[in-house]
Design a protein around this motif. Structure first.
Motif, mmCIF file in Angstrom:
data_model
loop_
_atom_site.group_PDB
_atom_site.id
_atom_site.type_symbol
_atom_site.label_atom_id
_atom_site.label_comp_id
_atom_site.label_asym_id
_atom_site.label_seq_id
_atom_site.Cartn_x
_atom_site.Cartn_y
_atom_site.Cartn_z
ATOM 1 N N ILE A 99 -3.903 4.517 -2.293
ATOM 2 C CA ILE A 99 -5.026 5.019 -1.508
ATOM 3 C C ILE A 99 -4.994 6.533 -1.531
ATOM 4 O O ILE A 99 -3.913 7.149 -1.559
ATOM 5 C CB ILE A 99 -4.977 4.498 -0.046
ATOM 6 C CG1 ILE A 99 -6.241 4.925 0.711
ATOM 7 C CG2 ILE A 99 -3.719 4.978 0.668
ATOM 8 C CD1 ILE A 99 -6.370 4.290 2.078
ATOM 9 N N LEU A 111 -4.919 -1.936 4.191
ATOM 10 C CA LEU A 111 -4.985 -2.772 2.990
ATOM 11 C C LEU A 111 -5.425 -4.194 3.351
ATOM 12 O O LEU A 111 -6.143 -4.841 2.586
ATOM 13 C CB LEU A 111 -3.624 -2.796 2.300
ATOM 14 C CG LEU A 111 -3.518 -3.641 1.028
ATOM 15 C CD1 LEU A 111 -4.525 -3.184 -0.021
ATOM 16 C CD2 LEU A 111 -2.105 -3.596 0.463
ATOM 17 N N PHE A 165 -8.773 0.613 -1.712
ATOM 18 C CA PHE A 165 -7.526 0.812 -2.439
ATOM 19 C C PHE A 165 -7.729 0.532 -3.926
ATOM 20 O O PHE A 165 -8.667 -0.169 -4.320
ATOM 21 C CB PHE A 165 -6.432 -0.119 -1.893
ATOM 22 C CG PHE A 165 -5.943 0.251 -0.525
ATOM 23 C CD1 PHE A 165 -4.717 0.868 -0.356
ATOM 24 C CD2 PHE A 165 -6.709 -0.016 0.605
ATOM 25 C CE1 PHE A 165 -4.256 1.211 0.910
ATOM 26 C CE2 PHE A 165 -6.257 0.319 1.869
ATOM 27 C CZ PHE A 165 -5.031 0.933 2.019
ATOM 28 N N HIS A 175 -0.922 -1.232 -4.384
ATOM 29 C CA HIS A 175 -2.239 -0.597 -4.294
ATOM 30 C C HIS A 175 -2.070 0.830 -3.793
ATOM 31 O O HIS A 175 -1.255 1.100 -2.905
ATOM 32 C CB HIS A 175 -3.156 -1.362 -3.345
ATOM 33 C CG HIS A 175 -3.447 -2.770 -3.794
ATOM 34 N ND1 HIS A 175 -2.496 -3.775 -3.742
ATOM 35 C CD2 HIS A 175 -4.575 -3.333 -4.304
ATOM 36 C CE1 HIS A 175 -3.036 -4.893 -4.193
ATOM 37 N NE2 HIS A 175 -4.293 -4.659 -4.538
ATOM 38 N N ALA A 180 0.849 -1.196 0.000
ATOM 39 C CA ALA A 180 0.000 0.000 0.000
ATOM 40 C C ALA A 180 0.883 1.244 0.000
ATOM 41 O O ALA A 180 1.903 1.296 0.692
ATOM 42 C CB ALA A 180 -0.910 0.009 1.220
#
Length: 415
Positions: free
Chosen positions: A86, A117, A124, A84, A64
């Motif tokens: 955010i 996550l 995400f 991912h 993340a």
């Protein structure tokens, strides 16, 4: 059959070092470490994630991060990690789970991202390696925007100086960054120098630059107009300032032309990069978007550069949110307020504004929708956002079918 084991890492990136926090799929801390921002440091980060987690493959480690681009993201994606992103505002809300006091540091942020996550993956967005042509197109599109702003800034400075001592030229040309005006100031930087020009010389000057809006007599009439009375030294000072602006404006003009040429070539390359299967007539996304009313090269480049991922998914809700045309509803009890969305991609929002503005001029259905919204009391901007919203919906529908926009078919449906 049980799900494969996963590990979760949070990366709090920085300009000099990056903090990484690693947990297993039950939330137990496995390690935390800082890595220097360098080629060796980022490679060490990837190796540490694999070694510490004990994963058999990089795809089992979910990472993340707040920033969805840059060398950290590209290194991890290249090594095969599931990266991912955010939104920072969502990240700020998740931070409250760990501390209500508002305390913040790199270690805690990395831990918050890893934990979030693991527990809330739906918040995400999974990242993937971008198309090389799209990456280059995005950069050139942003370069063109920056050059446009720089040209406006320099042209305004030039206008201010001409207004001081040579206002007659401003009556000939509204665009102070025009090439012919810059060249003319090169041979006649002051009213005194312009008054000594011969008509034959000015006529030759206009012919070489293919200027047909006015003739040599009009140029000389403006150039020989009585200049304003100024204090001694003002003309010399202002003309020196103009002389310092001219080469920069000429350079920006050349760079804008080069950027436009490069953007056009990249769009053509992108359209040619995906060939249809034999027997199919499916068009490439760039060709489909370009066929829509109101979409020019600049709007098309911005759409492809800033909204490539949702366009590939044909994700209309994501597109309208990213562009800021989806309103925000705030409902509580008997209260219900609908406001304009402020969290958006400003470059994409600006492109959609101009797309809608031009579409209203050339597309009957867009014009009818705009007129109806205005009749109902909506502002110009609000009406154009609704037109842009409709345009996005039409674009997504055409992208799903792979067909170009047909004005005759649109007119038939409207009838």
């Amino acid at each position: 059959m049980s799900d494969p084991k996963r590990w979760y890492a949070g990366v709090d990136w920085g300009s000099q070092s990056h903090c990484v926090f690693l947990t297993d799929d039950e939330g137990r801390k496995l390690g935390q470490k800082f890595f220097k921002h360098s080629g060796e440091g980022l490679a060490e980060m990837a190796d540490w994630l694999l070694t510490t987690s004990g994963a058999e493959m990089a795809g089992q480690v979910f990472v993340a991060i707040e920033v969805p681009h840059g060398p950290v993201v590209e290194t991890l994606i290249e090594r095969g990690f599931a990266v991912h992103a955010i939104n920072p505002k969502q990240m700020d809300r998740f931070r409250d789970r760990f501390s209500m006091s508002g305390a913040k540091d790199d270690s805690r942020d990395a831990e918050v991202m890893a934990s979030s996550l693991r527990t809330d993956p739906r918040c995400f967005r999974k990242l993937a390696a971008g198309d090389p042509i799209v990456v280059e197109l995005r950069e050139w599109s942003r370069i063109a925007d920056e050059l446009g702003f720089e040209r406006i800034r320099l042209a305004n400075r030039l206008r201010a100086q001409l207004w001081r001592y040579f206002p007659a030229l401003l009556e000939l040309e509204e665009d102070c960054g025009a090439e012919w005006l810059l060249d003319f100031l090169g041979i006649a930087p002051t009213p005194a120098r312009a008054a000594r020009l011969r008509e034959v010389r000015v006529a030759q000057f206009l012919k070489e630059r293919r200027i047909r809006r006015f003739d040599a007599a009009a140029i000389l009439k403006a150039a020989r107009a009585t200049p304003p009375g100024l204090a001694p030294g003002t003309v010399e000072a202002a003309s020196a300032h103009v002389a310092s602006i001219l080469p920069r404006l000429k350079l920006v003009n050349r760079q804008i032309k080069e950027a436009d040429r490069k953007i056009g070539a990249l769009i053509d390359s992108l359209a040619a990069s995906e060939e249809s299967e034999p027997g199919q007539e499916k068009q490439h996304d760039a060709a489909i978007l370009a066929s829509l009313p109101g979409v020019g090269r600049t709007v098309l480049a911005t759409l492809l550069a800033e909204a490539w991922e949702p366009l590939q998914r044909r994700d209309y809700p994501a597109l309208r949110s990213l562009a800021g045309v989806a309103p925000v509803t705030k409902r509580s009890g008997k209260s219900c307020i609908v406001v304009r969305r402020q969290a958006r991609d400003n470059r994409l929002a600006n492109a959609l504004y101009h797309w809608a503005r031009v579409a209203v001029q050339h597309d009957p259905r867009s014009r009818a929708k705009y007129a109806e919204l205005r009749r109902r009391g909506h502002s110009h901007g609000r009406a154009l956002r609704s037109v842009a919203d409709r345009n996005l919906n039409v674009a997504c529908a055409m992208l799903r079918t792979g067909a170009l926009f047909d004005p005759a078919l649109a007119a038939q449906k409207a009838a």
